[in-house]
Write an enzyme that holds these catalytic residues in place. Structure first.
Site: not given
Length: 428
Positions: A104, A179, A255
């Site tokens: 990466t 990625k 909520k």
């Protein structure tokens, strides 16, 4: 019949993910694997699995058709590619080489690598992986590929051997962007998980059991990916199928986030991601045309912690902006009532709100109900149906005149919120 030609694959970088990826290649029919790493142990393990060890990256570059690179960072990738390009002149003429960068790297790095390699006749694909060491060991990685269709086709057998989900995202660089988007969700979710753990720990819960529940239910529901089915992040038209689906998701989310934030306030746990999530859930899902709001600065950051805590709770309870004040009355209100009493353990903010609404209804204090009811509705503590049911219930105890005044406050709060939502839709 002649056997199908074998793909000669190379692998550089036999670390925690690279080694099991290479072992998948070593065990695949039709692939002849060559490997290199500066550490001898993984090379020996791959050799035992049938791979051929080489002394250098240059040896790989001259021997293989597809070369996978799984090293630490951008600089190491560049170093490997430089060694490859220095050796490609020794390759047989007409034998193309495709380099798969599994590391990466920065968003611009793949295009720079491809431009450097192109004059040498070498094709570069960025092909980062998702799935970690377990996915690598099982051959179930997702591999996200950017590059030309021709280079992608050439690398096909190698990619298929290492991953069960191979996506050709587009031109070179798109695999890395894919990625990075995926990992943004991954690590932001980790940060949210740590926030949830702090809340659970303060509430006296078993954190290991909480982790078991999260993994169990995410396996059923799909986790964060469960909402990722649209092909756009644009605002959703009211007639669109997803408007109803995400409207339901938003109602539940706001909520439950409201309840979690109230619990965190009572336990003194900081949950900034939960607050941001409640603010951005609806627009993020496409239910608002205004887009996500910029994160607000903490205007109370310079105040003493007790005062800041009380003013934040006052804003939540009252539903409008607060400013610091002076005098003993304000000090007791901010520091004691809202900084302490409203945040004591034992009752949630919603519990306290319900008690207060009941008391105010009995007193006929429609003016103060005009503050509490809209705030409870806006915070997701009470839904439209719940507010109307409260009116019916309390009218039998507070008297019909007081109930009628309360009903007016409730319907005005609901109507105002609906008109505001409609204006947002019209502006979009």
């Amino acid at each position: 019949m002649n056997a199908a030609p074998r793909t000669r694959a190379g692998f550089v970088g036999l670390g925690n993910i690279g080694k099991p990826m290479a072992l998948q290649l070593a065990g695949t029919d039709g692939i002849e694997l060559w490997v290199h790493d500066i550490a001898p142990e993984p090379v020996a393990e791959l050799s035992a699995a049938g791979a051929k060890a080489t002394a250098s990256v240059a040896d790989l570059a001259t021997a293989v058709d597809v070369l996978s690179v799984m090293v630490r960072d951008d600089d190491q990738v560049r170093e490997v590619l430089a060694e490859v390009l220095a050796a490609v002149g020794d390759r047989p003429e007409g034998a193309p080489l495709t380099v798969l960068v599994h590391s990466t790297v920065a968003p611009k790095t793949p295009a720079e690598l491809a431009a450097t390699a192109q004059p040498h006749g070498v094709h570069v694909l960025d092909a980062p992986v998702s799935g970690g060491p377990m996915g690598a060991a099982e051959g179930t990685l997702a591999i996200l590929v950017g590059g030309s269709p021709e280079a992608y086709a050439a690398a096909g057998p190698v990619l298929a051997a290492m991953g069960s989900k191979v996506v050709h995202a587009g031109p070179v660089g798109t695999g890395t962007r894919f990625k990075l988007a995926r990992n943004l969700l991954h690590f932001a979710s980790f940060t949210a998980a740590t926030e949830a753990q702090r809340l659970a720990e303060a509430a006296g819960l078993d954190l290991v059991a909480l982790g078991d529940v999260v993994r169990h239910t995410d396996a059923i529901t799909g986790g964060p990916g469960a909402i990722m089915h649209r092909d756009t992040t644009a605002p959703i038209e009211e007639t669109d199928f997803w408007h109803g689906v995400f409207g339901h998701v938003t109602a539940l989310g706001e909520k439950d986030l409201g309840f979690a934030i109230a619990l965190a306030d009572e336990l003194g746990v900081e949950v900034p991601l939960a607050r941001l999530a409640r603010e951005r859930l609806a627009p993020g899902l496409g239910l608002s045309g205004s887009g996500p709001a910029e994160p607000a600065e903490d205007k109370f950051a310079d105040l003493p912690e007790a005062r800041a805590r009380g003013l934040r709770k006052m804003e939540e309870v009252y539903g409008f902006d607060m400013a610091d004040g002076e005098g003993d009355f304000f000090r007791y209100t901010a520091d004691h009532l809202f900084g302490d009493i409203w945040q004591r353990p034992g009752l949630t903010t919603r519990d306290r709100r319900l008690l207060l609404i009941g008391l105010l209804a009995g007193q006929g204090a429609a003016d103060v109900l005009g503050i509490q009811i809209p705030a409870a509705y806006a915070n997701g503590e009470l839904s439209e149906d719940e507010l109307r049911e409260i009116v019916v219930f309390l009218s039998h105890y507070a008297g019909w005149p007081n109930g009628a005044r309360m009903n007016t406050v409730v319907e005005e709060a609901i109507g105002k919120a609906r008109r505001a939502a409609q204006k947002k839709v019209e502006r979009s």
